[in-house]
Write an enzyme that holds these catalytic residues in place. Structure first.
Site, PDB file in Angstrom:
ATOM      1  N   ASN A 129      -1.375  -1.830  -3.256  1.00 22.90           N
ATOM      2  CA  ASN A 129      -2.455  -2.655  -3.816  1.00 22.90           C
ATOM      3  C   ASN A 129      -3.805  -1.938  -3.758  1.00 22.90           C
ATOM      4  O   ASN A 129      -4.843  -2.554  -3.991  1.00 22.90           O
ATOM      5  CB  ASN A 129      -2.537  -4.001  -3.071  1.00 22.90           C
ATOM      6  CG  ASN A 129      -2.836  -3.832  -1.587  1.00 22.90           C
ATOM      7  OD1 ASN A 129      -3.082  -2.718  -1.113  1.00 22.90           O
ATOM      8  ND2 ASN A 129      -2.814  -4.923  -0.846  1.00 22.90           N
ATOM      9  N   ASP A 185      -6.947   2.474  11.932  1.00 25.10           N
ATOM     10  CA  ASP A 185      -6.642   1.062  12.127  1.00 25.10           C
ATOM     11  C   ASP A 185      -5.586   0.832  13.203  1.00 25.10           C
ATOM     12  O   ASP A 185      -4.929   1.768  13.676  1.00 25.10           O
ATOM     13  CB  ASP A 185      -6.204   0.408  10.803  1.00 25.10           C
ATOM     14  CG  ASP A 185      -5.245   1.282   9.988  1.00 25.10           C
ATOM     15  OD1 ASP A 185      -4.675   2.229  10.561  1.00 25.10           O
ATOM     16  OD2 ASP A 185      -5.072   1.006   8.796  1.00 25.10           O
ATOM     17  N   HIS A 237      -5.192  -0.553  -1.054  1.00 20.02           N
ATOM     18  CA  HIS A 237      -5.949  -0.621   0.202  1.00 20.02           C
ATOM     19  C   HIS A 237      -6.063   0.757   0.852  1.00 20.02           C
ATOM     20  O   HIS A 237      -5.189   1.612   0.676  1.00 20.02           O
ATOM     21  CB  HIS A 237      -5.380  -1.675   1.170  1.00 20.02           C
ATOM     22  CG  HIS A 237      -4.110  -1.327   1.851  1.00 20.02           C
ATOM     23  ND1 HIS A 237      -3.163  -2.269   2.202  1.00 20.02           N
ATOM     24  CD2 HIS A 237      -3.595  -0.149   2.301  1.00 20.02           C
ATOM     25  CE1 HIS A 237      -2.155  -1.684   2.814  1.00 20.02           C
ATOM     26  NE2 HIS A 237      -2.386  -0.405   2.888  1.00 20.02           N
ATOM     27  N   GLU A 241      -8.126  -4.526   2.549  1.00 22.80           N
ATOM     28  CA  GLU A 241      -7.353  -5.077   1.443  1.00 22.80           C
ATOM     29  C   GLU A 241      -8.268  -5.364   0.249  1.00 22.80           C
ATOM     30  O   GLU A 241      -9.494  -5.403   0.398  1.00 22.80           O
ATOM     31  CB  GLU A 241      -6.690  -6.385   1.899  1.00 22.80           C
ATOM     32  CG  GLU A 241      -5.740  -6.236   3.089  1.00 22.80           C
ATOM     33  CD  GLU A 241      -4.389  -5.624   2.716  1.00 22.80           C
ATOM     34  OE1 GLU A 241      -4.294  -4.888   1.716  1.00 22.80           O
ATOM     35  OE2 GLU A 241      -3.424  -5.887   3.445  1.00 22.80           O
TER      36      GLU A 241
HETATM   37  C1  F6R Z   1      -2.380   3.414   7.888  1.00 23.66           C
HETATM   38  C2  F6R Z   1      -3.217   2.881   6.838  1.00 23.66           C
HETATM   39  C3  F6R Z   1      -2.667   2.324   5.568  1.00 23.66           C
HETATM   40  C4  F6R Z   1      -1.575   3.199   4.957  1.00 23.66           C
HETATM   41  C5  F6R Z   1      -1.054   2.596   3.663  1.00 23.66           C
HETATM   42  C6  F6R Z   1       0.075   3.408   3.076  1.00 23.66           C
HETATM   43  O1  F6R Z   1      -3.144   3.840   8.980  1.00 23.66           O
HETATM   44  O2  F6R Z   1      -4.382   2.854   7.026  1.00 23.66           O
HETATM   45  O3  F6R Z   1      -3.713   2.167   4.648  1.00 23.66           O
HETATM   46  O4  F6R Z   1      -2.096   4.478   4.714  1.00 23.66           O
HETATM   47  O5  F6R Z   1      -0.616   1.303   3.899  1.00 23.66           O
HETATM   48  O6  F6R Z   1       1.168   3.357   3.918  1.00 23.66           O
HETATM   49  P1  F6R Z   1       2.441   4.281   3.677  1.00 23.66           P
HETATM   50  O7  F6R Z   1       1.986   5.669   3.903  1.00 23.66           O
HETATM   51  O8  F6R Z   1       3.426   3.833   4.715  1.00 23.66           O
HETATM   52  O9  F6R Z   1       2.886   4.039   2.283  1.00 23.66           O
END
Ligand code: F6R
Length: 264
Positions: free
Chosen positions: A136, A67, A138, A143
Site C-alpha cells: 500500500n 519501527d 507504506h 500507513e
Molecule cells: C519494516 C518496515 C516495513 C517493510 C514493508 C515491506 O521495518 O518498515 O515498511 O519494509 O512492510 O515489508 P517486506 O519487505 O516484508 O515486503
C-alpha cells in the site's frame, strides 16, 4: 530520484548492500537507518559476508531501526529487535549498545518516541536510510494518510499490513495492531534514502512512488521530494512504471559517463 531497475532480487540485494558497505568504508562511524521485513534479508547477508571477509568493519557504526511492534519486547521472536539480532547484529562486529530499535515494551511509549528522535539527533542524524515498501506504499509503519511531516510516534496498522505480516505469527499468537515508527518527516531527514522492492506485488506501490502523484495516499511518494533517494527494484517491481525505459537509459548514461571519466 534515481531509479535503478535490476534483473532480480539477488541483484537488488547486491546493489543495495554495496551502498551500505561503501558508506561505512568511507565513514567508519556512519549512522545507518535500518529496516526489517523480507526485503532486506538478502542485503544483510551480503553485508555479513563483507564483514566476515574483512572488507568492512561496523565497530564504530550506529544504527537506528525504523519501527517496532508496540506490545512486544525485544526477546519476542516476532519483535523487530529480535529480527535485527538474528538477521544482522549477531553476525557482524557491531557494538550492540550502538544499535537502536524503538522500544516496543516502553511503559510510556509517547515519551519513548520523543527520546528516540533525540537519540538520532544526538548522533548527528542518519547518513543512509534503508527502506522496504508495503504493497500500500507504506514506509516504516507510516500507513496511507500518515502526515508527510510526521515524527516518531505510535501508529495503528492497517488491516492490510496486519494480514501481510500474519505469516510470521502462529494462529493463536498475539499479533499487535499498534507500532512505534519513525515518522515520514524523520525519514526524510536522512542524508540519503535507499528503498528496495522486489516482486510483482510491489509493482503498484513502486509506480505510485516514482510516478506520483505526491500524496499521503502513497507515503513513499514523498521520496520525490528527497534530494538523494534511490529506488532499487527488480524487473517485476518495476513492471508498471510508464517511463521504465527512460530510467534504464539514464542509468546506462551514468555508467558511460563514469567509464569515460575514469577511463575504464
Ligand atoms: C519494516 C518496515 C516495513 C517493510 C514493508 C515491506 O521495518 O518498515 O515498511 O519494509 O512492510 O515489508 P517486506 O519487505 O516484508 O515486503
Amino acid at each position: 530520484m534515481q531509479v535503478v531497475i535490476l534483473k532480480d532480487a539477488a541483484e537488488v540485494a547486491a546493489y543495495g548492500a554495496k551502498i551500505f558497505i561503501e558508506q561505512v568504508k568511507a565513514n567508519p562511524a556512519s549512522v545507518l537507518g535500518l529496516a526489517t521485513g523480507s526485503s532486506p534479508i538478502e542485503l544483510y547477508k551480503r553485508v555479513i559476508d563483507a564483514n566476515k571477509a574483512g572488507e568492512v568493519s561496523f565497530k564504530d557504526v550506529t544504527t537506528f531501526n525504523l519501527d517496532e511492534y508496540l506490545g512486544l519486547d525485544g526477546d519476542h521472536p516476532q519483535s523487530y529487535r529480535y529480527f535485527m539480532n538474528e538477521q544482522l547484529f549477531n553476525h557482524i562486529d557491531i557494538d550492540k549498545a550502538n544499535t537502536f530499535v524503538p522500544d516496543g515494551s516502553a511503559k510510556d511509549p509517547i515519551a519513548s518516541c520523543a527520546e528516540y528522535e533525540q537519540k538520532i539527533a544526538a548522533k548527528g542524524g542518519v547518513d543512509v536510510q534503508l527502506l522496504g515498501i508495503g504493497t500500500n506504499g507504506h514506509i516504516g509503519f507510516n500507513e496511507p494518510s500518515s502526515s508527510l511531516a510526521s515524527r516518531t510516534r505510535v501508529k495503528t496498522l492497517t488491516q492490510a499490513t496486519i494480514d501481510a505480516n500474519s505469516r510470521f505469527f502462529a494462529e493463536d499468537e498475539f499479533q499487535p495492531n499498534l507500532s512505534i515508527t519513525m515518522g515520514i518527516g524523520s525519514i526524510m531527514e536522512a542524508k540519503k534514502v535507499v528503498l528496495i522492492a522486489t516482486g510483482e506485488g510491489k509493482a503498484d506501490a513502486i509506480k505510485d512512488t516514482v510516478e506520483g502523484p505526491l500524496s499521503a495516499r502513497c507515503p513513499a511518494s514523498v521520496l520525490q521530494m528527497h534530494e538523494k533517494a534511490i529506488i532499487i527494484c527488480d524487473e517485476a517491481a518495476a513492471s508498471k512504471l510508464e517511463d521504465k525505459e527512460f530510467y534504464q537509459y539514464i542509468e546506462q548514461q551514468n555508467d558511460k559517463l563514469l567509464a569515460d571519466y575514469y577511463g575504464a
